[in-house]
Design a protein around this motif. Structure first.
Motif, PDB file in Angstrom:
ATOM      1  N   ARG A   1     -44.409 -18.597 -23.531  1.00  0.00           N
ATOM      2  CA  ARG A   1     -44.397 -17.809 -24.775  1.00  0.00           C
ATOM      3  C   ARG A   1     -44.107 -16.358 -24.457  1.00  0.00           C
ATOM      4  O   ARG A   1     -44.456 -15.861 -23.401  1.00  0.00           O
ATOM      5  CB  ARG A   1     -45.751 -17.888 -25.466  1.00  0.00           C
ATOM      6  N   LYS A   2     -43.531 -15.688 -25.421  1.00  0.00           N
ATOM      7  CA  LYS A   2     -43.326 -14.259 -25.309  1.00  0.00           C
ATOM      8  C   LYS A   2     -44.639 -13.579 -25.678  1.00  0.00           C
ATOM      9  O   LYS A   2     -45.259 -13.930 -26.686  1.00  0.00           O
ATOM     10  CB  LYS A   2     -42.219 -13.841 -26.279  1.00  0.00           C
ATOM     11  N   LYS A   3     -45.053 -12.611 -24.902  1.00  0.00           N
ATOM     12  CA  LYS A   3     -46.308 -11.933 -25.203  1.00  0.00           C
ATOM     13  C   LYS A   3     -46.139 -11.041 -26.420  1.00  0.00           C
ATOM     14  O   LYS A   3     -45.123 -10.365 -26.577  1.00  0.00           O
ATOM     15  CB  LYS A   3     -46.749 -11.089 -24.009  1.00  0.00           C
ATOM     16  N   LYS A   4     -47.145 -11.024 -27.254  1.00  0.00           N
ATOM     17  CA  LYS A   4     -47.121 -10.165 -28.425  1.00  0.00           C
ATOM     18  C   LYS A   4     -47.453  -8.750 -28.000  1.00  0.00           C
ATOM     19  O   LYS A   4     -48.226  -8.525 -27.082  1.00  0.00           O
ATOM     20  CB  LYS A   4     -48.110 -10.661 -29.475  1.00  0.00           C
ATOM     21  N   ARG A   5     -46.896  -7.793 -28.681  1.00  0.00           N
ATOM     22  CA  ARG A   5     -47.090  -6.390 -28.350  1.00  0.00           C
ATOM     23  C   ARG A   5     -47.851  -5.696 -29.475  1.00  0.00           C
ATOM     24  O   ARG A   5     -47.747  -6.064 -30.631  1.00  0.00           O
ATOM     25  CB  ARG A   5     -45.747  -5.689 -28.162  1.00  0.00           C
ATOM     26  N   HIS A   6     -48.559  -4.648 -29.103  1.00  0.00           N
ATOM     27  CA  HIS A   6     -49.200  -3.785 -30.088  1.00  0.00           C
ATOM     28  C   HIS A   6     -48.194  -2.694 -30.418  1.00  0.00           C
ATOM     29  O   HIS A   6     -48.046  -1.740 -29.671  1.00  0.00           O
ATOM     30  CB  HIS A   6     -50.480  -3.175 -29.514  1.00  0.00           C
ATOM     31  N   THR A   7     -47.495  -2.857 -31.524  1.00  0.00           N
ATOM     32  CA  THR A   7     -46.404  -1.941 -31.834  1.00  0.00           C
ATOM     33  C   THR A   7     -46.849  -0.843 -32.787  1.00  0.00           C
ATOM     34  O   THR A   7     -47.848  -0.962 -33.494  1.00  0.00           O
ATOM     35  CB  THR A   7     -45.228  -2.695 -32.471  1.00  0.00           C
ATOM     36  N   LEU A   8     -46.068   0.218 -32.798  1.00  0.00           N
ATOM     37  CA  LEU A   8     -46.266   1.337 -33.702  1.00  0.00           C
ATOM     38  C   LEU A   8     -44.994   1.532 -34.514  1.00  0.00           C
ATOM     39  O   LEU A   8     -43.899   1.348 -34.003  1.00  0.00           O
ATOM     40  CB  LEU A   8     -46.529   2.625 -32.922  1.00  0.00           C
ATOM     41  N   LYS A   9     -45.159   1.948 -35.764  1.00  0.00           N
ATOM     42  CA  LYS A   9     -44.025   2.372 -36.567  1.00  0.00           C
ATOM     43  C   LYS A   9     -44.246   3.842 -36.852  1.00  0.00           C
ATOM     44  O   LYS A   9     -45.335   4.249 -37.235  1.00  0.00           O
ATOM     45  CB  LYS A   9     -43.931   1.577 -37.862  1.00  0.00           C
ATOM     46  N   THR A  10     -43.225   4.648 -36.636  1.00  0.00           N
ATOM     47  CA  THR A  10     -43.354   6.092 -36.761  1.00  0.00           C
ATOM     48  C   THR A  10     -42.433   6.605 -37.848  1.00  0.00           C
ATOM     49  O   THR A  10     -41.272   6.218 -37.922  1.00  0.00           O
ATOM     50  CB  THR A  10     -42.996   6.772 -35.426  1.00  0.00           C
ATOM     51  N   GLN A  11     -42.973   7.499 -38.681  1.00  0.00           N
ATOM     52  CA  GLN A  11     -42.195   8.151 -39.722  1.00  0.00           C
ATOM     53  C   GLN A  11     -42.167   9.640 -39.391  1.00  0.00           C
ATOM     54  O   GLN A  11     -43.216  10.255 -39.227  1.00  0.00           O
ATOM     55  CB  GLN A  11     -42.841   7.930 -41.091  1.00  0.00           C
ATOM     56  N   VAL A  12     -40.972  10.197 -39.261  1.00  0.00           N
ATOM     57  CA  VAL A  12     -40.812  11.604 -38.913  1.00  0.00           C
ATOM     58  C   VAL A  12     -40.269  12.339 -40.123  1.00  0.00           C
ATOM     59  O   VAL A  12     -39.280  11.918 -40.725  1.00  0.00           O
ATOM     60  CB  VAL A  12     -39.848  11.770 -37.714  1.00  0.00           C
ATOM     61  N   ILE A  13     -40.909  13.465 -40.461  1.00  0.00           N
ATOM     62  CA  ILE A  13     -40.488  14.274 -41.603  1.00  0.00           C
ATOM     63  C   ILE A  13     -40.023  15.612 -41.046  1.00  0.00           C
ATOM     64  O   ILE A  13     -40.770  16.272 -40.316  1.00  0.00           O
ATOM     65  CB  ILE A  13     -41.635  14.465 -42.600  1.00  0.00           C
ATOM     66  N   ILE A  14     -38.761  15.986 -41.360  1.00  0.00           N
ATOM     67  CA  ILE A  14     -38.219  17.233 -40.828  1.00  0.00           C
ATOM     68  C   ILE A  14     -37.741  18.136 -41.946  1.00  0.00           C
ATOM     69  O   ILE A  14     -37.530  17.694 -43.075  1.00  0.00           O
ATOM     70  CB  ILE A  14     -37.056  16.983 -39.843  1.00  0.00           C
ATOM     71  N   GLU A  15     -37.571  19.414 -41.608  1.00  0.00           N
ATOM     72  CA  GLU A  15     -36.968  20.386 -42.504  1.00  0.00           C
ATOM     73  C   GLU A  15     -35.482  20.404 -42.168  1.00  0.00           C
ATOM     74  O   GLU A  15     -35.103  20.573 -41.006  1.00  0.00           O
ATOM     75  CB  GLU A  15     -37.597  21.766 -42.274  1.00  0.00           C
ATOM     76  N   GLU A  16     -34.641  20.217 -43.166  1.00  0.00           N
ATOM     77  CA  GLU A  16     -33.218  19.983 -42.932  1.00  0.00           C
ATOM     78  C   GLU A  16     -32.510  21.170 -42.288  1.00  0.00           C
ATOM     79  O   GLU A  16     -31.731  20.984 -41.347  1.00  0.00           O
ATOM     80  CB  GLU A  16     -32.537  19.636 -44.264  1.00  0.00           C
ATOM     81  N   LYS A  17     -32.773  22.377 -42.734  1.00  0.00           N
ATOM     82  CA  LYS A  17     -32.025  23.527 -42.233  1.00  0.00           C
ATOM     83  C   LYS A  17     -32.474  23.956 -40.840  1.00  0.00           C
ATOM     84  O   LYS A  17     -31.655  24.230 -39.971  1.00  0.00           O
ATOM     85  CB  LYS A  17     -32.145  24.685 -43.213  1.00  0.00           C
ATOM     86  N   THR A  18     -33.773  24.014 -40.612  1.00  0.00           N
ATOM     87  CA  THR A  18     -34.276  24.471 -39.312  1.00  0.00           C
ATOM     88  C   THR A  18     -34.417  23.336 -38.303  1.00  0.00           C
ATOM     89  O   THR A  18     -34.622  23.596 -37.126  1.00  0.00           O
ATOM     90  CB  THR A  18     -35.649  25.150 -39.477  1.00  0.00           C
ATOM     91  N   ARG A  19     -34.341  22.101 -38.767  1.00  0.00           N
ATOM     92  CA  ARG A  19     -34.515  20.902 -37.935  1.00  0.00           C
ATOM     93  C   ARG A  19     -35.884  20.867 -37.261  1.00  0.00           C
ATOM     94  O   ARG A  19     -36.048  20.307 -36.192  1.00  0.00           O
ATOM     95  CB  ARG A  19     -33.405  20.781 -36.904  1.00  0.00           C
ATOM     96  N   GLU A  20     -36.842  21.467 -37.914  1.00  0.00           N
ATOM     97  CA  GLU A  20     -38.208  21.508 -37.399  1.00  0.00           C
ATOM     98  C   GLU A  20     -38.975  20.283 -37.889  1.00  0.00           C
ATOM     99  O   GLU A  20     -38.891  19.912 -39.055  1.00  0.00           O
ATOM    100  CB  GLU A  20     -38.887  22.783 -37.907  1.00  0.00           C
ATOM    101  N   ILE A  21     -39.723  19.665 -36.981  1.00  0.00           N
ATOM    102  CA  ILE A  21     -40.532  18.507 -37.358  1.00  0.00           C
ATOM    103  C   ILE A  21     -41.757  19.006 -38.114  1.00  0.00           C
ATOM    104  O   ILE A  21     -42.536  19.805 -37.602  1.00  0.00           O
ATOM    105  CB  ILE A  21     -40.951  17.699 -36.119  1.00  0.00           C
ATOM    106  N   ILE A  22     -41.918  18.534 -39.345  1.00  0.00           N
ATOM    107  CA  ILE A  22     -43.028  18.956 -40.193  1.00  0.00           C
ATOM    108  C   ILE A  22     -44.227  18.048 -39.997  1.00  0.00           C
ATOM    109  O   ILE A  22     -45.356  18.502 -39.863  1.00  0.00           O
ATOM    110  CB  ILE A  22     -42.606  18.966 -41.682  1.00  0.00           C
ATOM    111  N   ASP A  23     -43.973  16.750 -39.976  1.00  0.00           N
ATOM    112  CA  ASP A  23     -45.069  15.795 -39.891  1.00  0.00           C
ATOM    113  C   ASP A  23     -44.600  14.516 -39.202  1.00  0.00           C
ATOM    114  O   ASP A  23     -43.434  14.137 -39.319  1.00  0.00           O
ATOM    115  CB  ASP A  23     -45.582  15.458 -41.303  1.00  0.00           C
ATOM    116  N   VAL A  24     -45.519  13.885 -38.495  1.00  0.00           N
ATOM    117  CA  VAL A  24     -45.262  12.590 -37.864  1.00  0.00           C
ATOM    118  C   VAL A  24     -46.406  11.679 -38.282  1.00  0.00           C
ATOM    119  O   VAL A  24     -47.566  12.000 -38.084  1.00  0.00           O
ATOM    120  CB  VAL A  24     -45.199  12.699 -36.329  1.00  0.00           C
ATOM    121  N   VAL A  25     -46.064  10.554 -38.883  1.00  0.00           N
ATOM    122  CA  VAL A  25     -47.063   9.587 -39.339  1.00  0.00           C
ATOM    123  C   VAL A  25     -46.809   8.282 -38.613  1.00  0.00           C
ATOM    124  O   VAL A  25     -45.674   7.815 -38.544  1.00  0.00           O
ATOM    125  CB  VAL A  25     -46.976   9.377 -40.872  1.00  0.00           C
TER     126      VAL A  25
END
Length: 138
Positions: free
Chosen positions: A24-48
């Protein structure tokens, strides 16, 4: 001659269990990440981050979906289908279906939106390159 070593073949203990899965393939503990950025400065505002396989739109609704000001424009992909009902100032690509082919104007809109959204895709690639969000949740 009796071979007690590993021959590479899985051996069966009884005839009744002949169809059981041996590898069997081992199951993994995965994460899903949502990144929120400011379009003009390309600065990361929040990571969830969310544990396991959670839908993108559910992460949005559970994290910042209720507190985003209506003056802020949100550019998303088709994973956030239905965001326009929660946030009026949002842009989402127009979806093509079997019965509804996209017009030239709709294709142009999707292309312009993709040109603006490519910034976040580049930031996602950099995050993955430096393995910031690549480690599994334990």
């Amino acid at each position: 001659m009796h071979n007690s070593g590993c021959s590479g073949k899985p051996h069966r203990t009884s005839k009744n269990r002949s169809k059981r899965v041996l590898f069997r393939k081992k199951k993994r503990h995965t994460l899903k990440t949502q990144v929120i950025i400011e379009e003009k400065t390309r600065e990361i505002i929040d990571v969830v981050q969310a544990k396991g396989s959670v839908h993108d739109f559910k992460i949005y609704k559970d994290s910042i979906g209720k507190i985003v000001d209506e003056l802020i424009k949100i550019l998303t992909d088709l994973g956030y289908l239905g965001i326009d009902k929660l946030h009026l100032n949002s842009l989402i690509p127009i979806k093509e279906s079997k019965n509804h082919k996209l017009t030239k104007k709709e294709k142009m809109f999707n292309k312009k939106l993709a040109q603006r959204r490519v910034i976040i895709e580049h930031i996602n690639a950099k995050i993955k390159t430096f393995k910031i969000t690549a480690y599994p949740y334990r």
